[in-house]
Motif scaffolding. Structure first.
Motif, PDB file in Angstrom:
ATOM      1  N   UNK A 123       0.925  -1.238  -0.150  1.00  0.00           N
ATOM      2  CA  UNK A 123       0.014   0.128  -0.062  1.00  0.00           C
ATOM      3  C   UNK A 123       0.890   1.317   0.172  1.00  0.00           C
ATOM      4  N   UNK A 124       0.551   2.179  -0.739  1.00  0.00           N
ATOM      5  CA  UNK A 124       1.509   3.338  -0.961  1.00  0.00           C
ATOM      6  C   UNK A 124       0.600   4.518  -1.099  1.00  0.00           C
ATOM      7  N   UNK A 125       1.055   5.626  -1.267  1.00  0.00           N
ATOM      8  CA  UNK A 125       0.564   6.981  -1.769  1.00  0.00           C
ATOM      9  C   UNK A 125       1.302   7.575  -2.607  1.00  0.00           C
ATOM     10  N   UNK A 138       5.658  10.597  -7.328  1.00  0.00           N
ATOM     11  CA  UNK A 138       6.648   9.592  -6.752  1.00  0.00           C
ATOM     12  C   UNK A 138       5.763   8.923  -5.848  1.00  0.00           C
ATOM     13  N   UNK A 139       6.228   7.689  -5.361  1.00  0.00           N
ATOM     14  CA  UNK A 139       5.496   6.703  -4.620  1.00  0.00           C
ATOM     15  C   UNK A 139       6.181   6.416  -3.283  1.00  0.00           C
ATOM     16  N   UNK A 140       5.408   6.705  -2.350  1.00  0.00           N
ATOM     17  CA  UNK A 140       5.945   6.718  -1.078  1.00  0.00           C
ATOM     18  C   UNK A 140       4.891   5.419  -0.279  1.00  0.00           C
ATOM     19  N   UNK A 141       5.725   4.285   0.301  1.00  0.00           N
ATOM     20  CA  UNK A 141       5.021   3.331   0.943  1.00  0.00           C
ATOM     21  C   UNK A 141       4.168   3.904   2.117  1.00  0.00           C
ATOM     22  N   UNK A 157       4.092   2.337   4.849  1.00  0.00           N
ATOM     23  CA  UNK A 157       4.777   2.328   6.289  1.00  0.00           C
ATOM     24  C   UNK A 157       5.846   3.460   6.350  1.00  0.00           C
ATOM     25  N   UNK A 158       6.301   4.058   5.167  1.00  0.00           N
ATOM     26  CA  UNK A 158       7.153   5.091   5.446  1.00  0.00           C
ATOM     27  C   UNK A 158       6.506   6.431   6.137  1.00  0.00           C
ATOM     28  N   UNK A 159       5.260   6.552   5.531  1.00  0.00           N
ATOM     29  CA  UNK A 159       4.263   7.591   5.980  1.00  0.00           C
ATOM     30  C   UNK A 159       4.205   7.407   7.614  1.00  0.00           C
ATOM     31  N   UNK A 160       4.231   6.205   7.978  1.00  0.00           N
ATOM     32  CA  UNK A 160       3.789   5.815   9.405  1.00  0.00           C
ATOM     33  C   UNK A 160       5.058   6.370  10.198  1.00  0.00           C
ATOM     34  N   UNK A 186      12.785   2.499   9.983  1.00  0.00           N
ATOM     35  CA  UNK A 186      13.801   2.532   9.363  1.00  0.00           C
ATOM     36  C   UNK A 186      14.089   3.344   7.992  1.00  0.00           C
ATOM     37  N   UNK A 187      12.887   3.221   7.269  1.00  0.00           N
ATOM     38  CA  UNK A 187      13.023   3.874   5.911  1.00  0.00           C
ATOM     39  C   UNK A 187      13.084   5.258   6.198  1.00  0.00           C
TER      40      UNK A 187
END
Ligand code: ATP
Ligand code: MG
Length: 414
Positions: A100-102, A118-121, A123-126, A178-179
């Motif tokens: 899932x991504x934005x 660009x696509x950000x996962x 979990x990176x947003x979290x 981590x991301x």
């Protein structure tokens, strides 16, 4: 560097830091304790309270519900359901590996379509939200010591997670940290355990627990998205979680949507054919309705309030809309939701082989336990589960409803 506990909530995130003087909830730059769990991708990235002001106009690139969406595949039916309950539909896209991504717009060119992203996962947003929470603490220390924010980022984090999280979701949260380059150690702790810790430590210090028989406490947490029940046995220096149950899809947002649907129907009834479409298909109308619904819900929480007035200017098609929601109508509307509060309590007590009469207290936390009819419903069930007349006194607010989870997490990390 500090040791912190972070409660990443569906709607509100809270950070507490452990220090010499105990545990403190840290205020953000606007002196608030609650930080909207929201990340806005604009020319710059805005997180928490800073993301709220631009959310309505930049809704396509303002992410909420990360808590619920991380660790799910793009086409997971659970994710689809989550998206339907969002105030604003952000631009969700699948990532290369299906997670899932934005999709984040990289250019401000109004003619650029959504492919210019660009696509950000997810979990990176979290992770960005977690990092933002750490920044609140780091900024405070940086100001006090005249050092850099980066040098004061926490190095020891306890992040709370709901009991319904799958292994994939736990891993996703850590991967997200981590991301975004979060340093130090991150440990995960169940929200219910954090609440029990926040309760237990001070009672234990005051020697309120007995060695010969456990003190049983039932914790009820109802936030914006979920309802959790946990039965805990305390002994001096010891905390045992006997059972954790709940309804992962029962929370304050369900009350809000109930009112929104009611308002939208009344609005359509009143203006009928004049309307250019379904109010619930209009993002900004939905946003206005949701905000008004939450406000009305809060107005109706205290005992004795008879009604809430709702005034919405230019709700849609330049039409103004005013309506009154009476407490009686509201409670009738809420009945299907209230009916779902009991089963998890019955199950938790059964798993612990106890009745309500064996409970020392029932501690309520989470913003939605302020709802008057929720409190009355809970008292009712407890009376029927064997607590008798004592039920009214059983329901207790020893803990701060908004801060208990973060405080408990910080205590765990200390
Ligand atoms: P979750 O635990 O599901 O992840 P959260 O931790 O973000 O969500 P909380 O901050 O505990 O949730 O509670 C937020 C909810 O409580 C919202 O739905 C909000 O409308 C509701 N709430 C807060 N104050 C009141 C009040 N006085 N009356 C009714 N509801 C309230
Ligand atoms: Mg919560």
């Amino acid at each position: 560097s500090s040791v912190v506990g972070v409660d990443l909530g569906y709607q509100n995130s809270v950070i507490a830091a452990a220090g010499r003087g105990g545990v403190d909830v840290i205020l953000n730059g606007n002196s608030n304790r609650l930080n909207p769990s929201m990340v806005g991708f604009d020319e710059s990235r805005k997180m928490g309270e800073l993301a709220t002001s631009g959310a309505s106009s930049n809704y396509k690139y303002t992410v909420t519900a990360m808590k619920r969406l991380i660790g799910l595949a793009f086409d997971d039916p659970v994710a689809t359901l989550e998206m339907q309950r969002l105030p604003l539909q952000f631009c969700r896209v699948p990532h290369a590996d299906g997670v899932d991504s934005i999709g984040v717009q990289t250019s401000k060119d109004p003619d650029a379509n959504d492919s210019a992203t660009t696509v950000v996962p997810m979990e990176a947003v979290a992770g960005m939200m977690v990092r933002h929470m750490g920044t609140i603490v780091a900024q405070k220390i940086a100001q006090e010591t005249n050092t850099s924010v980066e040098a004061n980022m926490p190095q020891d984090w306890v992040l709370t997670i709901p009991s319904y999280y799958t292994d994939a979701q736990r891993r996703a949260l850590l991967a997200g940290c981590a991301m975004v380059g979060l340093t130090g150690v991150q440990r995960l702790l169940h929200e219910t355990t954090a609440t029990a810790l926040a309760y237990g430590i001070f009672k234990d210090l005051k020697k309120e627990f007995q060695a010969d028989q456990p003190t049983h406490v039932l914790f009820l947490d109802m936030g914006a998205s979920a309802y959790t029940v946990s039965l805990v046995a305390f002994e001096p220096g010891k905390l045992i979680v006997k059972s954790t149950t709940g309804d992962a899809n029962l929370g304050g947002r369900d009350f809000d949507w109930m009112i929104v649907t009611w308002m939208a129907n009344k609005f359509a009834e009143k203006f009928g054919a004049k309307l250019s479409g379904n109010p619930l298909d209009r993002p900004k109308t939905v946003l206005k309705l949701l905000a008004a619904a939450e406000k009305a819900k809060k107005t109706l929480s205290p005992q004795g309030v008879k009604e809430a007035r709702i005034n919405l200017e230019m709700l849609m098609d330049d039409l103004d809309f005013s309506i009154t929601l009476t407490a009686a109508e509201y409670e009738q509307m809420c009945e299907p939701l209230l009916a779902r509060l009991e089963a998890p309590i019955v199950q938790a007590l059964a798993e612990g082989k106890l009745t309500a009469a064996d409970l020392h207290s029932v501690e309520i936390v989470g913003g939605s336990t302020r709802i008057g009819c929720v409190k009355r419903a809970l008292t009712g069930f407890l009376t029927n589960s064997g607590a008798g007349a004592a039920a009214t006194e059983l329901l207790s607010t020893t803990l701060n409803a908004d801060e208990a989870v973060a405080r408990g997490a910080a205590l765990q990390s200390a």
